[in-house]
Scaffold this active site. Structure first.
Site, short mmCIF file in Angstrom:
data_model
loop_
_atom_site.label_atom_id
_atom_site.label_comp_id
_atom_site.label_asym_id
_atom_site.label_seq_id
_atom_site.Cartn_x
_atom_site.Cartn_y
_atom_site.Cartn_z
N ARG A 1 4.63 35.28 -32.69
CA ARG A 1 3.88 36.49 -32.33
C ARG A 1 4.84 37.60 -31.90
O ARG A 1 4.62 38.76 -32.20
CB ARG A 1 2.86 36.17 -31.24
CG ARG A 1 1.84 37.27 -31.05
CD ARG A 1 0.62 36.81 -30.26
NE ARG A 1 -0.20 35.93 -31.06
CZ ARG A 1 -0.50 34.67 -30.73
NH1 ARG A 1 -0.04 34.14 -29.62
NH2 ARG A 1 -1.25 33.93 -31.53
N GLY B 1 -2.82 25.45 -27.15
CA GLY B 1 -2.86 24.99 -28.53
C GLY B 1 -1.90 23.84 -28.78
O GLY B 1 -1.87 22.86 -28.03
N ASN C 1 -9.64 36.28 -27.11
CA ASN C 1 -8.87 35.09 -26.75
C ASN C 1 -7.89 35.46 -25.64
O ASN C 1 -6.94 36.22 -25.84
CB ASN C 1 -8.12 34.58 -28.00
CG ASN C 1 -7.25 33.38 -27.73
OD1 ASN C 1 -6.52 33.33 -26.74
ND2 ASN C 1 -7.31 32.42 -28.62
N ALA C 2 -8.16 34.92 -24.45
CA ALA C 2 -7.39 35.32 -23.26
C ALA C 2 -5.90 35.08 -23.41
O ALA C 2 -5.08 35.93 -23.02
CB ALA C 2 -7.92 34.58 -22.03
N ASP D 1 -3.90 36.87 -36.59
CA ASP D 1 -4.34 35.55 -37.01
C ASP D 1 -3.09 34.69 -37.02
O ASP D 1 -2.05 35.10 -37.54
CB ASP D 1 -5.03 35.54 -38.38
CG ASP D 1 -5.87 34.28 -38.54
OD1 ASP D 1 -6.77 34.06 -37.72
OD2 ASP D 1 -5.60 33.49 -39.47
N SER D 2 -3.19 33.55 -36.40
CA SER D 2 -2.00 32.74 -36.25
C SER D 2 -2.36 31.27 -36.24
O SER D 2 -3.52 30.90 -36.03
CB SER D 2 -1.27 33.12 -34.96
OG SER D 2 -2.16 33.11 -33.87
N ASP E 1 1.33 23.86 -28.53
CA ASP E 1 2.62 24.07 -27.84
C ASP E 1 3.28 22.78 -27.33
O ASP E 1 4.50 22.65 -27.44
CB ASP E 1 2.46 25.07 -26.69
CG ASP E 1 2.27 26.50 -27.19
OD1 ASP E 1 2.30 26.73 -28.41
OD2 ASP E 1 2.10 27.40 -26.33
N SER F 1 -10.00 40.78 -30.58
CA SER F 1 -9.93 39.43 -29.99
C SER F 1 -10.44 39.46 -28.56
O SER F 1 -10.34 40.48 -27.88
CB SER F 1 -8.49 38.92 -29.99
OG SER F 1 -8.42 37.62 -29.45
#
Length: 194
Positions: free
Chosen positions: A176, A148, A10-11, A68-69, A150, A8
């Site tokens: 996670r 996202g 993705n920061a 993956d989430s 959240d 990944s």
């Protein structure tokens, strides 16, 4: 310090994983010089996590992990699911949230965040670890933290959305966190060296 390659860049994801797996040095795709897109065409979180981890394990010759989430909304038959990050045409957090709320059309729904961590070892061993965090969707965005979905994911026991929690609070209860705890327990039991 033990190293793990995370499939990944993705920061947000990298930061969360690094803070939870703080016993390990986490290398990203950028760190190992991998710049190609990995096509995630699986239909489940498990399939997509394995696709990413397999690709990087093969590329690096070392063990690789991938997450993956996404969000699964009960009244939407589990959508957006594996398409969470790219649910709207624009594929932005704002537009993804708008699409989910429009599809719910004012109906309250239970929801869960799901995270699957996949580990693929050089010898071909593959294992996945699943975590879930249950809550519900609210129609007023609340909070400025996280990313996202959240701001609309409400946790009744805390009376807050994910976006109203500090990163420490979120990381203590998140999907996670659960998947990474299972993964970390496995690593400790295996006394795993990369």
């Amino acid at each position: 310090m033990k190293e793990l390659i995370l499939a990944s860049n993705n920061a947000h994801k990298v930061e969360e994983i690094k803070s939870i797996l703080d016993d390990y040095k986490i290398l990203t795709l950028k760190d190992i010089g991998y710049y190609e897109d990995i096509i995630e065409d699986g239909t489940t979180f498990e399939e997509n996590a394995l696709i990413k981890a397999r690709t990087i394990a093969k590329h690096s010759g070392k063990a690789a992990i991938a997450d993956d989430s996404g969000l699964s909304v009960a009244l939407l038959d589990g959508r957006p699911g594996v398409y969470s990050a790219r649910y709207s045409v624009e594929q932005t957090d704002e537009k993804n949230i708008e699409k989910v709320l429009a599809e719910l059309n004012g109906e309250k729904s239970e929801a869960k965040f799901v995270s699957v961590i996949a580990l693929v070892k050089p010898d071909g061993t593959e294992i996945t670890f699943r975590g879930e965090c249950h809550g519900e969707i609210i129609f007023e965005k609340r909070g400025n933290n996280g990313f996202g979905y959240d701001p609309i994911f409400y946790v009744p026991s805390l009376e807050k959305t994910f976006a109203e929690l500090t990163s420490e609070q979120k990381n203590s209860i998140s999907h996670r966190k659960e998947s990474l705890d299972k993964f970390s327990k496995y690593l400790k039991e295996e006394d795993y060296e990369n």
